[in-house]
Write an enzyme that holds these catalytic residues in place. Sequence first.
Site, PDB file in Angstrom:
ATOM      1  N   ASP A 120       0.976  -1.239  -0.037  1.00 24.17           N
ATOM      2  CA  ASP A 120       0.116  -0.002  -0.177  1.00 24.17           C
ATOM      3  C   ASP A 120       0.846   1.153  -0.078  1.00 24.17           C
ATOM      4  O   ASP A 120       0.513   2.271  -0.555  1.00 24.17           O
ATOM      5  CB  ASP A 120      -0.921   0.032   1.121  1.00 24.17           C
ATOM      6  CG  ASP A 120      -1.835  -1.464   1.269  1.00 24.17           C
ATOM      7  OD1 ASP A 120      -2.488  -1.700   0.124  1.00 24.17           O
ATOM      8  OD2 ASP A 120      -2.048  -1.808   2.052  1.00 24.17           O
TER       9      ASP A 120
ATOM     10  N   HIS B 145      -5.694  -3.688   5.389  1.00 22.96           N
ATOM     11  CA  HIS B 145      -5.182  -3.799   4.215  1.00 22.96           C
ATOM     12  C   HIS B 145      -6.379  -4.503   3.330  1.00 22.96           C
ATOM     13  O   HIS B 145      -6.331  -5.689   2.870  1.00 22.96           O
ATOM     14  CB  HIS B 145      -3.988  -4.851   4.068  1.00 22.96           C
ATOM     15  CG  HIS B 145      -3.721  -5.176   2.761  1.00 22.96           C
ATOM     16  ND1 HIS B 145      -2.937  -4.212   1.752  1.00 22.96           N
ATOM     17  CD2 HIS B 145      -3.675  -6.396   1.900  1.00 22.96           C
ATOM     18  CE1 HIS B 145      -2.840  -4.780   0.526  1.00 22.96           C
ATOM     19  NE2 HIS B 145      -3.255  -6.180   0.703  1.00 22.96           N
TER      20      HIS B 145
END
Length: 351
Positions: A188, A215
């Site tokens: 990310d 996530h």
Amino acid sequence: MKASMFRSVEAALRRAASASSSSSKHLLRRSYSSDSKPERKVAVLGAAGGIGQPLALLMKLNPLVSSLSLYDIAGTPGVAADVSHINTRSQVAGYVGEEQLGQALEGADVVIIPAGVPRKPGMTRDDLFNINAGIVKSLCTAIAKYCPNALVNMISNPVNSTVPIAAEVFKKAGTYDEKKLFGVTTLDVVRAKTFYAGKAKVPVAEVNVPVVGGHAGITILPLFSQATPKSNLSDEDIKALTKRTQDGGTEVVEAKAGKGSATLSMAYAGAIFADACLKGLNGVPDVVECSFVQSSITELPFFASKVKLGKNGVEEVLGLGPLSDYEKQGLASLIPELKSSIEKGIKFANQ
Ligand SMILES: NC(=O)C1=CN([C@@H]2O[C@H](COP(=O)(O)OP(=O)(O)OC[C@H]3O[C@@H](n4cnc5c(N)ncnc54)[C@H](O)[C@@H]3O)[C@@H](O)[C@H]2O)C=CC1
Ligand SMILES: O=C([O-])CC(=O)C(=O)O
């Protein structure tokens, strides 16, 4: 951190290149100099998979690794034979099948887990829970038995639930140390950096952006208000960047059209995070990466934020810092979803 990972990889590549063109005397001297670093065993579970193979390659290039253990339920002898021919420091061993899992894990300092099924178009990460929860549970049971002191880097999805599963398994085994369990959310951060650099037109190598939360979808919260180098992007630009970061995984799943999810960028991200863990273990100061860890910075028991890594794993979970109003809203909206994914993992592990 990214730059230093590059330096490590670059140094390994340079050593390999010059070793092959120099005399055996030079080769010996070079390998002695890299051997002066502490011995570190890294195990990759799921090493024959889409992430596992390039991750095995990148860990073979990492001069901090002395022993690379590659485990999968099938296919690892070939991957290990292939990677083992690369003339870098680590000794490589392949292990296949459950009866070899103990050997694969024994003495590991860092265990990286990319084992499990990936998404297909139309699926959420949570749709992987039914298969991957069981895989993670059994691998963590073996970790508790064979290398209870290892740092565990969890890649298998849904990370928001697999990390709590691992914690519960370790608690039951009496080996849980909250400083040693990490959900890998580095991809990310990698995406947020790339997308921000492109939009803000700043050099990507200089960019830093913390990504917090979890996530999956809206639980991924990039903090572009803290991005450096600073830029004056519009609110609309920030919204678009946030959405693209949150949907980065889906963008790849759709582009691969049924052939899996991010593997190469994930291997890169996993290698950066494992490198940071190794540096921390080796006493390198000020190693900071974002990760999904046990946390008290919000009301949730697990949360991704910047984490300082040290000789025992997590040295300090850093706070969120100042948030923009848009990020405050994002934080409020992600809490219920992240809470329920964490609870789902805990419940599964205790069934
Ligand atoms: N944390 C993150 O940012 C990301 C996580 N992922 C996740 O990583 C996981 C793996 O993805 P891919 O490598 O693309 O999948 P893949 O299907 O290509 O590879 C998975 C590997 O795991 C192995 N495996 C299955 N059960 C196992 C067991 N019990 N023990 C050891 N190995 C086992 C399989 O044999 C296979 O080689 C997926 O759950 C995916 O969603 C993927 C990308 C990013
Ligand atoms: O999207 C997926 O399923 C894989 C993943 O976690 C990512 O690429 O961030």
